[in-house]
Design an enzyme around this catalytic site. Structure first.
Site, PDB file in Angstrom:
ATOM      1  N   ASP A  88       6.333   4.058  -7.986  1.00  0.00           N
ATOM      2  CA  ASP A  88       5.309   3.503  -6.909  1.00  0.00           C
ATOM      3  C   ASP A  88       6.030   2.576  -5.958  1.00  0.00           C
ATOM      4  OD1 ASP A  88       2.036   2.436  -7.473  1.00  0.00           O
ATOM      5  OD2 ASP A  88       3.071   1.465  -5.762  1.00  0.00           O
ATOM      6  N   HIS A 101      -3.909   9.314 -11.515  1.00  0.00           N
ATOM      7  CA  HIS A 101      -2.538   8.869 -11.639  1.00  0.00           C
ATOM      8  C   HIS A 101      -2.776   7.735 -12.892  1.00  0.00           C
ATOM      9  CE1 HIS A 101      -3.987   6.629  -8.362  1.00  0.00           C
ATOM     10  NE2 HIS A 101      -3.432   5.565  -8.846  1.00  0.00           N
ATOM     11  N   HIS A 142      -0.512   4.918 -14.380  1.00  0.00           N
ATOM     12  CA  HIS A 142       0.521   3.762 -13.886  1.00  0.00           C
ATOM     13  C   HIS A 142       1.245   3.338 -15.169  1.00  0.00           C
ATOM     14  CE1 HIS A 142      -1.343   2.213 -10.096  1.00  0.00           C
ATOM     15  NE2 HIS A 142      -2.076   2.847 -10.516  1.00  0.00           N
TER      16      HIS A 142
HETATM   17  P1  AMP Z   1      -4.398   3.006  -7.441  1.00  0.00           P
HETATM   18  O1  AMP Z   1      -5.065   1.607  -7.130  1.00  0.00           O
HETATM   19  O2  AMP Z   1      -4.663   3.161  -9.098  1.00  0.00           O
HETATM   20  O3  AMP Z   1      -5.238   4.150  -6.910  1.00  0.00           O
HETATM   21  O4  AMP Z   1      -3.011   3.023  -7.325  1.00  0.00           O
HETATM   22  C1  AMP Z   1      -2.392   3.845  -6.066  1.00  0.00           C
HETATM   23  C2  AMP Z   1      -1.088   3.315  -6.209  1.00  0.00           C
HETATM   24  O5  AMP Z   1      -0.093   4.252  -5.433  1.00  0.00           O
HETATM   25  C3  AMP Z   1      -0.805   2.055  -5.842  1.00  0.00           C
HETATM   26  O6  AMP Z   1      -0.036   1.281  -6.777  1.00  0.00           O
HETATM   27  C4  AMP Z   1       0.347   2.347  -4.413  1.00  0.00           C
HETATM   28  O7  AMP Z   1       1.392   1.147  -4.311  1.00  0.00           O
HETATM   29  C5  AMP Z   1       0.651   3.558  -4.856  1.00  0.00           C
HETATM   30  N1  AMP Z   1       1.285   4.288  -3.712  1.00  0.00           N
HETATM   31  C6  AMP Z   1       0.507   4.218  -2.346  1.00  0.00           C
HETATM   32  N2  AMP Z   1       1.312   5.387  -1.576  1.00  0.00           N
HETATM   33  C7  AMP Z   1       2.216   5.637  -2.123  1.00  0.00           C
HETATM   34  C8  AMP Z   1       3.233   6.609  -1.823  1.00  0.00           C
HETATM   35  N3  AMP Z   1       3.552   7.180  -0.600  1.00  0.00           N
HETATM   36  N4  AMP Z   1       4.382   6.819  -2.619  1.00  0.00           N
HETATM   37  C9  AMP Z   1       4.165   6.084  -4.110  1.00  0.00           C
HETATM   38  N5  AMP Z   1       3.174   5.225  -4.249  1.00  0.00           N
HETATM   39  C10 AMP Z   1       2.183   5.278  -3.523  1.00  0.00           C
END
Ligand code: AMP
Ligand code: ZN
Length: 109
Positions: free
Chosen positions: A31, A100, A102
């Site tokens: 992340d 996704h 976590h």
């Molecule tokens: P969600 O709130 O479950 O949709 O989580 C999205 C996650 O994606 C967040 O924890 C962000 O920090 C992460 N995220 C956003 N952009 C990127 C990226 N380019 N590479 C890796 N993680 C990302």
């Protein structure tokens, strides 16, 4: 593939990510904004908006996500304690609309 989806762009190699696993149906990468010492996202290659959009054919893929999580937890030496989190839709905190899981852990406690 949804060309407006950030995770599809990462899966296509159009955006960078720090991969820790690249399988046939599932990948995992760090992340970008970690909330714990270990924070990995486990992402199916298939674009599915959220858990609400799963279909019968996705059963194997969902199972694979959890097995990848288990294996990565071991690999990262956090199997003594970690969290698996799915944010579902805006009300549940989802900001990237490509499923996704976590994998969060690595606290010293
Ligand atoms: P969600 O709130 O479950 O949709 O989580 C999205 C996650 O994606 C967040 O924890 C962000 O920090 C992460 N995220 C956003 N952009 C990127 C990226 N380019 N590479 C890796 N993680 C990302
Ligand atoms: Zn996508």
């Amino acid at each position: 593939m949804d060309e407006n989806c950030l995770f599809c762009q990462i899966l296509d190699g159009h955006k960078p990510a720090s991969f820790v696993y690249e399988g046939k149906n599932i990948v995992a990468f760090h992340d970008i904004n970690p909330e714990a010492p270990v924070h990995i996202l486990i992402v199916p290659r298939k674009h599915i908006r959220s858990i609400n959009d799963l279909t019968e054919g996705d059963r194997g893929m969902v199972s694979d996500m959890f097995f990848v999580a288990r294996d990565l937890a071991k690999e990262m030496n956090i199997e003594k304690g970690y969290k698996l989190l799915l944010n579902v839709e805006r009300g549940g905190g989802q900001i990237i609309f490509h499923i996704h899981l976590h994998l969060i852990g690595g606290w010293k406690r």
